[in-house]
Design a protein around this motif. Structure first.
Motif, mmCIF file in Angstrom:
data_model
loop_
_atom_site.group_PDB
_atom_site.id
_atom_site.type_symbol
_atom_site.label_atom_id
_atom_site.label_comp_id
_atom_site.label_asym_id
_atom_site.label_seq_id
_atom_site.Cartn_x
_atom_site.Cartn_y
_atom_site.Cartn_z
ATOM 1 N N LEU A 1 35.449 20.707 22.701
ATOM 2 C CA LEU A 1 34.676 21.146 21.691
ATOM 3 C C LEU A 1 35.466 21.702 20.666
ATOM 4 N N ALA A 2 35.710 22.707 20.905
ATOM 5 C CA ALA A 2 37.147 24.085 19.681
ATOM 6 C C ALA A 2 37.532 22.771 18.847
ATOM 7 N N SER A 3 38.782 22.324 19.951
ATOM 8 C CA SER A 3 38.948 20.832 18.210
ATOM 9 C C SER A 3 37.827 19.995 17.343
ATOM 10 N N GLU A 4 36.808 20.133 17.888
ATOM 11 C CA GLU A 4 36.007 19.262 17.291
ATOM 12 C C GLU A 4 35.092 19.877 16.247
ATOM 13 N N PHE A 5 35.248 20.697 16.433
ATOM 14 C CA PHE A 5 34.620 21.979 15.066
ATOM 15 C C PHE A 5 36.028 22.914 14.826
ATOM 16 N N ARG A 6 36.804 22.854 14.965
ATOM 17 C CA ARG A 6 38.469 22.788 14.034
ATOM 18 C C ARG A 6 38.679 24.840 14.670
ATOM 19 N N ILE A 7 37.730 25.217 15.672
ATOM 20 C CA ILE A 7 38.198 26.589 16.008
ATOM 21 C C ILE A 7 38.749 26.990 17.518
ATOM 22 N N SER A 8 39.502 28.227 17.181
ATOM 23 C CA SER A 8 39.927 28.110 18.468
ATOM 24 C C SER A 8 39.092 27.919 19.308
ATOM 25 N N GLU A 9 39.581 28.231 21.298
ATOM 26 C CA GLU A 9 38.450 28.347 21.556
ATOM 27 C C GLU A 9 37.930 29.936 21.913
ATOM 28 N N GLU A 10 38.432 30.733 21.685
ATOM 29 C CA GLU A 10 38.546 32.227 22.155
ATOM 30 C C GLU A 10 36.940 32.770 21.009
ATOM 31 N N GLU A 11 37.125 31.779 19.414
ATOM 32 C CA GLU A 11 35.927 32.081 18.448
ATOM 33 C C GLU A 11 34.672 30.665 19.972
ATOM 34 N N LEU A 12 35.228 30.031 20.106
ATOM 35 C CA LEU A 12 33.980 29.440 20.802
ATOM 36 C C LEU A 12 33.408 29.925 21.377
ATOM 37 N N LEU A 13 34.453 30.736 22.611
ATOM 38 C CA LEU A 13 33.632 31.175 24.011
ATOM 39 C C LEU A 13 32.895 32.189 23.063
ATOM 40 N N SER A 14 32.908 32.981 21.915
ATOM 41 C CA SER A 14 32.058 33.589 21.390
ATOM 42 C C SER A 14 30.546 33.214 20.884
ATOM 43 N N ASP A 15 31.216 32.111 20.272
ATOM 44 C CA ASP A 15 29.848 31.067 19.993
ATOM 45 C C ASP A 15 28.375 31.123 20.837
ATOM 46 N N ALA B 1 25.996 28.545 10.702
ATOM 47 C CA ALA B 1 26.178 27.276 9.846
ATOM 48 C C ALA B 1 26.257 26.084 11.646
ATOM 49 N N ARG B 2 27.435 26.794 11.573
ATOM 50 C CA ARG B 2 28.695 26.213 12.970
ATOM 51 C C ARG B 2 27.222 25.940 14.280
ATOM 52 N N MET B 3 26.781 27.643 14.693
ATOM 53 C CA MET B 3 25.939 27.777 15.659
ATOM 54 C C MET B 3 25.130 26.723 15.922
ATOM 55 N N LEU B 4 24.389 25.806 14.202
ATOM 56 C CA LEU B 4 22.603 25.064 14.213
ATOM 57 C C LEU B 4 23.638 23.521 14.613
ATOM 58 N N ASP B 5 24.809 23.517 14.308
ATOM 59 C CA ASP B 5 25.602 22.175 14.814
ATOM 60 C C ASP B 5 25.586 21.978 16.450
ATOM 61 N N LEU B 6 26.070 23.157 16.736
ATOM 62 C CA LEU B 6 26.761 23.051 17.704
ATOM 63 C C LEU B 6 25.879 22.702 19.018
ATOM 64 N N VAL B 7 24.327 22.903 19.150
ATOM 65 C CA VAL B 7 23.429 22.901 20.185
ATOM 66 C C VAL B 7 23.065 21.227 20.218
ATOM 67 N N PRO B 8 22.888 20.597 19.409
ATOM 68 C CA PRO B 8 22.938 19.131 19.421
ATOM 69 C C PRO B 8 24.078 18.306 19.627
ATOM 70 N N LYS C 1 39.046 33.490 10.390
ATOM 71 C CA LYS C 1 38.217 33.494 11.920
ATOM 72 C C LYS C 1 36.593 33.266 10.827
ATOM 73 N N SER C 2 35.738 33.667 11.218
ATOM 74 C CA SER C 2 34.741 32.224 9.926
ATOM 75 C C SER C 2 34.061 33.456 9.932
ATOM 76 N N THR C 3 33.181 33.450 8.936
ATOM 77 C CA THR C 3 32.393 34.520 7.665
ATOM 78 C C THR C 3 31.291 34.722 9.107
ATOM 79 N N PRO C 4 30.223 35.662 8.852
ATOM 80 C CA PRO C 4 28.681 35.222 9.686
ATOM 81 C C PRO C 4 28.274 34.224 8.856
ATOM 82 N N VAL C 5 28.483 33.807 8.079
ATOM 83 C CA VAL C 5 27.372 32.108 7.586
ATOM 84 C C VAL C 5 28.154 30.910 7.924
#
Length: 298
Positions: free
Chosen positions: A32-46, A12-19, A4-8
């Protein structure tokens, strides 16, 4: 199991998600999860965290993703790709400039990487910035006035070799430029000999009431002494200690001076980092001086 990603990293990823979502409306959560190289579970949390963001608590982001596809509205203030501010770019370029000036010539690969990074940060800004220390506004006019009026000057001078500031009284003779640096040739009362000073290392200068030391103009020109030296370590510091008298690149260079005693003392003070390879006469003098110095400690 994915780490899992660190808080930092998450922030940083959430700032890139919006644009990204703003320019890819209706993107599937799996894509979207594949683009940011994270699991769908972590994406839904974001996305759940983004849903609670906005200008204020009455104007939150309108985000929809329940159907498995993400759309976003009312996020204009966050629709900015992360980038460095002009002040941040200037600070980094100045830091790179200072780092480059401190590197020896044999670090060409690192110098090339610095140049490449500088160009990526902005060529227009890079061309107008330079981290070379400037001479104090008061120092240079005083030194030039001393030359014109033939007066002595009291200076505070930073010596890189000794890493100290010394107070001296000098008689300025003339200025010259070498490798983009300005130097001052002067008679130093402390050394009772002619010395060369790098102007940007003179911290303070004050005109003295005393007239300049009268240097003989009828004496024969001293003979220039040239010698080959080899620098085995502390390349930058050793070249700095030899000052403007060095000719050549790398560790084996030529040194020209009118004062063999100065060169001999410089070689000895380098504690083995500098070796005279020619001439034999100067080598013998250095060996003799070193032997006399060691005798003082017995």
């Amino acid at each position: 199991m994915a780490k899992k990603s660190t808080p930092v990293e998450k922030a940083a990823r959430m700032l890139d998600l919006v644009p990204y979502i703003m320019s890819h409306q209706g993107v599937a959560t799996s894509d979207l999860a594949s683009e940011f190289r994270i699991s769908e579970e972590e994406l839904l949390s974001d996305l759940n965290s983004l849903w609670m963001c906005g200008d204020n608590r009455f104007d939150l982001i309108d985000l929809q993703f329940d159907s498995g596809y993400v759309t976003i509205r009312n996020a204009e203030t966050l629709n900015l790709t992360r980038s460095l501010s002009q002040q941040e770019i200037i600070s980094i370029i100045l830091g790179l400039d200072m780092l480059e000036k401190s590197l020896p010539d044999d670090r060409s690969s690192l110098i090339e990487e610095i140049a490449d990074l500088r160009s990526k940060l902005g060529e227009k800004i890079s061309r107008i910035l330079d981290a070379t220390p400037s001479v104090g506004m008061q120092v240079l006019p005083i030194l030039k006035e001393a030359v014109d009026t033939q007066r002595k000057v009291r200076i505070s001078y930073f010596s890189l070799t000794g890493d100290e500031i010394s107070e001296r009284e000098i008689t300025p003779v003339h200025f010259y430029i070498d490798n983009g640096r300005e130097y001052l040739t002067a008679f130093c009362e402390k050394a009772q000999a002619e010395r060369t000073f790098r102007v940007d290392r003179i911290r303070n200068a004050e005109l003295s009431g005393a007239k300049s030391t009268q240097l003989s103009t009828t004496r024969n020109e001293p003979q220039l002494i040239s010698s080959q030296v080899k620098i085995s370590r502390n390349l930058r510091k050793s070249r700095e200690s030899l000052g403007a008298f060095v000719d050549g690149e790398g560790s084996e260079v030529s040194v020209s001076t009118y004062n063999s005693e100065w060169l001999s003392r410089t070689v000895i003070s380098a504690a083995g980092a500098i070796e005279v390879t020619s001439t034999s006469q100067l080598r013998s003098h250095v060996a003799s001086l070193a032997a006399r110095t060691l005798q003082q400690y017995r």
